[in-house]
Design a protein around this motif. Structure first.
Motif, PDB file in Angstrom:
ATOM      1  N   ARG A 244       0.828  -1.203   0.000  1.00  0.00           N
ATOM      2  CA  ARG A 244       0.000   0.000   0.000  1.00  0.00           C
ATOM      3  C   ARG A 244       0.867   1.260   0.000  1.00  0.00           C
ATOM      4  NH1 ARG A 244      -3.529   3.646  -0.515  1.00  0.00           N
ATOM      5  NH2 ARG A 244      -4.202   4.726   1.351  1.00  0.00           N
ATOM      6  N   GLU A 245       1.905   1.280   0.814  1.00  0.00           N
ATOM      7  CA  GLU A 245       2.785   2.452   0.863  1.00  0.00           C
ATOM      8  C   GLU A 245       3.502   2.622  -0.481  1.00  0.00           C
ATOM      9  OE1 GLU A 245       3.660   4.480   3.775  1.00  0.00           O
ATOM     10  OE2 GLU A 245       2.264   3.459   5.108  1.00  0.00           O
ATOM     11  N   TYR A 248       1.268   3.823  -3.337  1.00  0.00           N
ATOM     12  CA  TYR A 248       0.859   5.208  -3.152  1.00  0.00           C
ATOM     13  C   TYR A 248       1.666   6.168  -4.002  1.00  0.00           C
ATOM     14  CZ  TYR A 248       0.692   9.690  -0.801  1.00  0.00           C
ATOM     15  OH  TYR A 248       0.587  11.016  -0.517  1.00  0.00           O
ATOM     16  N   PHE A 263      -7.291  -8.686   1.718  1.00  0.00           N
ATOM     17  CA  PHE A 263      -6.584  -8.199   2.898  1.00  0.00           C
ATOM     18  C   PHE A 263      -7.372  -8.499   4.175  1.00  0.00           C
ATOM     19  CE2 PHE A 263      -6.557  -4.437   5.775  1.00  0.00           C
ATOM     20  CZ  PHE A 263      -5.282  -4.570   6.299  1.00  0.00           C
ATOM     21  N   PHE A 335      -5.417  16.057   1.904  1.00  0.00           N
ATOM     22  CA  PHE A 335      -3.992  16.284   2.130  1.00  0.00           C
ATOM     23  C   PHE A 335      -3.290  14.959   2.378  1.00  0.00           C
ATOM     24  CE2 PHE A 335      -3.240  15.608   6.673  1.00  0.00           C
ATOM     25  CZ  PHE A 335      -4.531  15.503   7.135  1.00  0.00           C
ATOM     26  N   HIS A 337       0.172  14.749   4.155  1.00  0.00           N
ATOM     27  CA  HIS A 337       0.901  14.768   5.414  1.00  0.00           C
ATOM     28  C   HIS A 337       0.758  16.137   6.040  1.00  0.00           C
ATOM     29  CE1 HIS A 337       2.993  10.978   4.836  1.00  0.00           C
ATOM     30  NE2 HIS A 337       3.165  11.331   3.585  1.00  0.00           N
ATOM     31  N   ASN A 416       9.124  13.022   7.424  1.00  0.00           N
ATOM     32  CA  ASN A 416       7.969  12.622   8.218  1.00  0.00           C
ATOM     33  C   ASN A 416       8.074  11.127   8.461  1.00  0.00           C
ATOM     34  OD1 ASN A 416       5.426  12.205   9.338  1.00  0.00           O
ATOM     35  ND2 ASN A 416       4.429  13.594   7.919  1.00  0.00           N
ATOM     36  N   GLY A 418       6.315   8.586  11.183  1.00  0.00           N
ATOM     37  CA  GLY A 418       5.516   8.314  12.374  1.00  0.00           C
ATOM     38  C   GLY A 418       6.018   7.049  13.025  1.00  0.00           C
ATOM     39  N   SER A 420       4.874   4.367  12.662  1.00  0.00           N
ATOM     40  CA  SER A 420       4.189   3.355  11.858  1.00  0.00           C
ATOM     41  C   SER A 420       5.054   2.141  11.568  1.00  0.00           C
ATOM     42  CB  SER A 420       3.783   3.953  10.520  1.00  0.00           C
ATOM     43  OG  SER A 420       4.919   4.119   9.702  1.00  0.00           O
ATOM     44  N   SER A 423       7.056   3.268   6.870  1.00  0.00           N
ATOM     45  CA  SER A 423       7.630   4.140   5.858  1.00  0.00           C
ATOM     46  C   SER A 423       8.288   5.375   6.465  1.00  0.00           C
ATOM     47  CB  SER A 423       6.554   4.584   4.866  1.00  0.00           C
ATOM     48  OG  SER A 423       5.672   5.477   5.494  1.00  0.00           O
TER      49      SER A 423
ATOM     50  N   TYR B 312      -6.548   0.803   7.019  1.00  0.00           N
ATOM     51  CA  TYR B 312      -6.297   0.573   5.598  1.00  0.00           C
ATOM     52  C   TYR B 312      -7.048   1.617   4.770  1.00  0.00           C
ATOM     53  CZ  TYR B 312      -5.208  -2.119   1.399  1.00  0.00           C
ATOM     54  OH  TYR B 312      -4.716  -2.512   0.175  1.00  0.00           O
ATOM     55  N   LEU B 313      -6.353   2.239   3.832  1.00  0.00           N
ATOM     56  CA  LEU B 313      -6.891   3.293   2.968  1.00  0.00           C
ATOM     57  C   LEU B 313      -7.245   4.583   3.701  1.00  0.00           C
ATOM     58  CD1 LEU B 313      -9.099   1.375   0.373  1.00  0.00           C
ATOM     59  CD2 LEU B 313      -6.753   2.143   0.163  1.00  0.00           C
ATOM     60  N   MET B 314      -6.604   4.792   4.866  1.00  0.00           N
ATOM     61  CA  MET B 314      -6.862   6.022   5.623  1.00  0.00           C
ATOM     62  C   MET B 314      -6.722   7.265   4.750  1.00  0.00           C
ATOM     63  SD  MET B 314      -4.692   7.582   8.801  1.00  0.00           S
ATOM     64  CE  MET B 314      -4.998   6.272   9.979  1.00  0.00           C
ATOM     65  N   ASN B 315      -5.684   7.289   3.915  1.00  0.00           N
ATOM     66  CA  ASN B 315      -5.422   8.552   3.215  1.00  0.00           C
ATOM     67  C   ASN B 315      -6.456   8.869   2.133  1.00  0.00           C
ATOM     68  OD1 ASN B 315      -4.461   7.251   0.824  1.00  0.00           O
ATOM     69  ND2 ASN B 315      -3.114   9.024   0.496  1.00  0.00           N
ATOM     70  N   ARG B 316      -7.345   7.938   1.844  1.00  0.00           N
ATOM     71  CA  ARG B 316      -8.440   8.227   0.927  1.00  0.00           C
ATOM     72  C   ARG B 316      -9.620   8.886   1.649  1.00  0.00           C
ATOM     73  NH1 ARG B 316      -8.108   4.583  -3.386  1.00  0.00           N
ATOM     74  NH2 ARG B 316      -5.916   4.630  -3.893  1.00  0.00           N
ATOM     75  N   SER B 340       2.515  11.465  10.031  1.00  0.00           N
ATOM     76  CA  SER B 340       1.609  10.499   9.435  1.00  0.00           C
ATOM     77  C   SER B 340       2.289   9.659   8.379  1.00  0.00           C
ATOM     78  CB  SER B 340       0.442  11.237   8.787  1.00  0.00           C
ATOM     79  OG  SER B 340       0.942  12.172   7.860  1.00  0.00           O
ATOM     80  N   GLY B 341       1.787   8.434   8.209  1.00  0.00           N
ATOM     81  CA  GLY B 341       2.135   7.607   7.061  1.00  0.00           C
ATOM     82  C   GLY B 341       0.977   7.680   6.087  1.00  0.00           C
ATOM     83  N   ILE B 342       0.863   6.700   5.200  1.00  0.00           N
ATOM     84  CA  ILE B 342      -0.247   6.708   4.253  1.00  0.00           C
ATOM     85  C   ILE B 342      -1.504   6.263   4.972  1.00  0.00           C
ATOM     86  CG2 ILE B 342      -1.097   5.767   2.082  1.00  0.00           C
ATOM     87  CD1 ILE B 342       1.528   7.407   1.954  1.00  0.00           C
ATOM     88  N   ASP B 343      -1.374   5.187   5.710  1.00  0.00           N
ATOM     89  CA  ASP B 343      -2.545   4.590   6.353  1.00  0.00           C
ATOM     90  C   ASP B 343      -2.450   4.666   7.859  1.00  0.00           C
ATOM     91  OD1 ASP B 343      -3.658   4.002   3.971  1.00  0.00           O
ATOM     92  OD2 ASP B 343      -3.075   1.895   3.947  1.00  0.00           O
ATOM     93  N   ASP B 344      -1.595   5.546   8.361  1.00  0.00           N
ATOM     94  CA  ASP B 344      -1.512   5.665   9.812  1.00  0.00           C
ATOM     95  C   ASP B 344      -1.148   7.084  10.181  1.00  0.00           C
ATOM     96  OD1 ASP B 344       1.453   5.884   9.773  1.00  0.00           O
ATOM     97  OD2 ASP B 344       1.274   3.807   9.125  1.00  0.00           O
TER      98      ASP B 344
END
Lengths: 450, 450
Positions: A244-245, A248, A263, A335, A337, A416, A418, A420, A423, B312-316, B340-344
C-alpha cells in the motif's frame, strides 16, 4: 484451493490463452479463475474494453464499426483455438440491442464494458472443455457477487461472501468474468478501475482461498521504479501495508481498493507472469518474517505542494491543527501529510488539489480565520518514501538515507516518520527525485553493508 | 533608548542593587527600568514574593510573621544602602489592611504579590536619588499599563502601547515595578508567570526601545542543557523563532508569552548577567545573518507519549486527520505533533494530557468513531529538537544528526521536520535522551567539520 486471475495481456490472443490453460490445468488447486477482457497484443493495439466504450460513445454508424471490431477480435481467438464461433451471435445481438436502444439500460456503459470479460470467460471455458477439462462459465449473478447500485463504481455487499463460499462445493474449474456484479434486484453494475482485480479479490475472500494468484505480464514487483534505476532488484515478499505504501507513490502494482477483500480475509496474494510462470514472482502477505534488508522498496512521485503556516505560540492554541485541516476539508481538499514545528505546520498535498482559484480562497481563509503570521505555498515538490515493516527498529536507516541524499546533493525539505514502522517520507524538490532515488537504491540495495 | 529589566536575583540585596545602579547609570540610554521583587540571596533563602503569598494563604497570626519578614527584608536593604526606612510604614499598613480585611479586595493575592515589585521600585528610585541621579518611581497606572480583568493572568490591552510611548518625553530614569497593571477602571491585576518579563517587554514595545535588556544571573543562553553537557557553548545571537523552539523543550530562558509584545514590535532583546555585565550575553533578534553553524541549539524534554492509529486506505478518507484531532480537542487534550504515514497517523502529546481515565475514553472514541484497524499508546517517549533557522537549506544536517543517534545507539522512533526551516524533531525512548544529546552536541558543536 487457489483463485487465479488473468489480466488483459494474458488473455489478449489465442496463444496467450494457451499459456493460461496450461497454467490452470497444471495445478489442480486452481479451481476458480477470474478473467479480464482481451488487452493489447502489440503497442498500437486497441483493448477490447476501449472498443466497447467506443460503441457507447459513438453515433449509430460508427458504433457498428466498433461492434464489428469486437466480434472480429473474438472470432480470431476462437478460430485460432479451433473452436466454433456461434457463441458470438448472442454477443452481437446484445451489442446491437444497446445501439438500437431496443432495450433501455439505465447504465448502458456498464453493460457494454462487461461484455469483454463476459465473452472471454465463455471462450475460455469452451476452450478448456475442448481440451477435455471439466470447466464451467459462471456468471457473477450465479456466483453470488451482489453489489451496491452505483454504476461504474459498485461496491461489493457483505452477503456476497457467504454465497461465494458455496462455490467450493462445485466440481470442475469455474471461470468467472471479472469487472462486474449485480444488484440484489439483478441489475448489472461495473466496478471502478481495476475491476477484474476486485472480482478476483472478492472471490478469493469468499471461497477462503489459500492463495489469490494474480497473473500479469511482469515477473515481479521491483523495489524501485525501473524508469529511474535500470534492472532493479525484485521483491519476493512484501506485506499488504508495504504494498500500500509503495503503490501510493509511483508504484502501480494494484489499485489499492482491489485488495481490501483479500486483505480483510488475510488471503495471501501472488503476482506471477503468465509468460514466465516458473518465475518466483512476488507474494503479498499479512505478515512476513523480519529480513536482513531493512527496507523493501523505494517509491517516489512528483506533483506535490506544501502549504506552510506559522504563528507565534501556535502550539498553545488548542484546536489550531484541527481548524486548519477543517478549512481544507470544507474546501474539498485532501492532504497527504501534516508535519509540524512548534509554531508552524505544513500541509502537503497533490498539486491538482489546489488550483489557483482555490489557492486564493484557502490562503484567505487561513489568514482570516487562523490569524497566522505567515502562509506560503511551495510548489514543485517531490516525495520519496522508504518502505519496510519494522524499519524504524533498525538504528541507522535514517542515517543511511540522509547520507544518500547528501551524496546526491539533494536537500531534504521535509521528513515525516511516524511510529508506523512502515515508511519514512522525505519531501524534496521535484528535480531531486531521480538522483536521490538512485543514491538510495545504491545505498540500500547495492552496497551490501546493512 | 533602552529598557532594562532586572530579575529577582539582581535585586535580592543591597550589594546586588549597587551593581544594578552601576549598570543603569553607566549608559545614558537606559532610561526605563523594570524590576522584579527581591529573589533569593542564597540557596535556602525565601523569595519576597513567596513571603507575600504566605500572608495571603495563612491564618491571621502566622500572616503577621510573614509581614514582619517582608518588612525586615526591605529594611535590611534600605539600611545597607544608608537610606531611611520610613517608606516601609505605608507598605506595612497596606499589608496589614489586607490581613485585617479592612479593605475588600476582589483579588487579594494579586495586590499582595505586587507589593514586592512595587516596594523594590520605590527603593531603587530612592537609592538613585540618593546617589544624585534624577530618577522617578512610576506606578504602572501612571505609566499606562492597562490590562484585562483577569486576576493572576491579566493580558495587556492595545491602548497601553500609545500611552507608554508618552514616557519617552519624560526626564530622568523611570523605575517601573514589573508584574502588574491596572484595568481601565483602575483595579490592580497581576500578570501570569514571568510577569516582570512581560512588563519589560510591554514597556519596550510601547516606547519603541532600541533594545530590551533582560538582566539575570547567567552569562548567556547555552546551546544545550548544562545538566546534560558540561560547560556547553554559549549562543550569542538567536532569533525569536529559535528561542521559542528552544524554550519549548527543556530550555527556560523566558516564558514564551513574555516576549510577544517585543516580538511584535521587532525590538531586539539582550540577555545579560547583572554579576558580569561586560560579558557579551545573548541577543534575540527578528532576523540574523546566516552563520557557518547550521544549528544554534539542541533542546530535549521527556514525558511524551504517542497515540498511533492505523486504518487501511486512511489517506483516501477525507477528514480523517481532522476528525482525530477533533476528538482530542473535544476531550480537552493538546497535542504537539502529528506525523503520518499513508494509512496511519501518530499524535504526540505530553503524558499529563492523557491520564488513564482519559486514555480509555479517547481510545474508545477513536475506535468507535473512526473505525480504525489499530490504536496503540506508547509512553515514556522523549523529544530531541535541533534548532536553527535556515537549517533545512543545508544538505547534510539530517545525515549528521542521524549518524549521531546511531553512534549513541539510540533508535529514532519518529522524525518530524516541516518546511519551517527552524527545527527538526526526533522522537526517541526517554532513556536515550542523555546519550543522544551528548552525541549531537559533539557532532554539531565540538567536531569542527560542518
Amino acid at each position: 484451493m487457489k483463485v487465479a486471475k488473468f489480466g488483459g495481456s494474458s488473455v489478449a490472443s489465442a496463444s496467450q490463452l494457451k499459456k493460461v490453460t496450461d497454467i490452470i490445468t497444471q495445478d489442480p488447486e486452481r479451481k476458480l479463475v477470474v478473467v479480464s477482457a482481451p488487452g493489447k497484443r502489440f503497442a498500437d493495439d486497441i483493448k477490447v474494453t476501449d472498443l466497447l466504450i467506443g460503441i457507447g460513445t459513438s453515433g449509430r454508424e460508427e458504433a457498428k464499426g466498433y461492434i464489428d471490431a469486437v466480434i472480429e477480435r473474438f472470432k480470431e481467438i476462437l478460430t485460432d483455438l479451433h473452436l466454433p464461433t456461434d457463441v458470438l451471435d448472442e454477443v452481437r445481438q446484445s451489442l446491437e440491442a444497446v445501439v438500437h436502444g431496443d432495450k433501455v439500460y439505465e447504465n448502458k456503459m456498464d453493460a457494454l464494458k462487461a461484455t469483454g470479460e463476459d465473452t472471454l470467460a465463455k471462450v475460455l471455458s469452451l476452450y478448456l472443455n475442448h481440451l477435455g477439462h471439466q470447466a464451467y462459465y459462471v456468471n457473477p449473478k450465479e456466483a453470488g457477487i451482489i453489489v451496491s447500485d452505483e454504476p461504474g463504481s459498485a461496491q461489493v455487499l457483505d452477503e456476497s461472501f457467504d454465497r461465494l463460499y458455496q462455490l467450493r462445493d462445485r466440481d470442475g474449474i469455474l471461470i468467472i468474468p471479472g469487472f462486474f456484479g449485480y444488484t440484489s434486484d439483478e441489475r448489472l453494475m461495473a466496478f471502478p478501475r481495476g475491476g477484474s482485480d476486485i472480482t478476483g479479490s472478492i472471490v478469493a475472500a469468499g471461497v477462503k482461498a489459500d492463495l489469490y494468484e494474480n497473473f500479469t505480464d511482469v515477473d515481479s514487483v521491483y523495489c524501485v521504479n525501473p524508469m529511474i534505476v535500470e534492472q532493479p532488484k525484485e521483491i519476493h515478499t512484501l506485506t499488504y501495508k508495504e504494498m500500500r505504501e509503495l503503490s501510493y507513490a509511483g508504484f502501480s502494482v494494484f489499485h489499492d481498493e482491489a485488495l481490501i477483500p483479500a486483505f480483510r480475509a488475510k488471503i495471501p496474494v501472488a503476482i506471477k507472469n503468465t509468460n514466465n510462470p516458473s518465475e518466483r514472482g512476488t507474494r503479498i502477505v499479512a505478515e512476513r518474517p523480519q529480513s536482513e534488508q531493512p527496507i523493501v522498496g523505494i517509491a517516489s512521485d512528483d506533483g506535490f505542494l506544501s502549504i506552510y503556516v506559522s504563528k507565534y505560540l501556535m502550539n498553545r492554541e488548542r484546536g489550531f491543527g484541527r481548524h486548519l485541516l477543517q478549512i481544507l476539508e470544507e474546501e474539498g481538499i485532501s492532504f497527504e501529510h501534516a508535519p509540524s514545528g512548534i509554531d508552524d505546520m505544513s500541509v502537503i498535498l497533490r498539486e491538482e488539489q489546489l488550483p489557483p482559484e482555490k489557492e486564493e480562497v484557502v490562503v484567505r481563509r487561513i489568514t482570516d480565520e487562523l490569524k497566522v503570521d505567515t502562509v506560503t505555498i511551495e510548489r514543485d515538490l517531490g516525495m520519496v518514501m522508504l518502505v519496510g515493516e519494522g524499519m524504524n527498529e533498525r538504528i541507522g536507516v535514517a542515517a543511511r538515507a540522509s547520507q544518500a541524499f547528501q551524496q546526491a546533493s539533494v536537500n531534504i525539505e521535509m521528513i515525516n516518520q511516524g511510529s508506523s514502522e512502515v515508511s519514512m517520507m522525505f519531501g524534496i524538490k521535484e528535480n531531486g527525485i531521480i538522483p536521490a532515488v538512485q543514491a538510495l537504491y545504491k545505498s540500500f540495495f547495492v552496497e551490501n553493508n546493512s
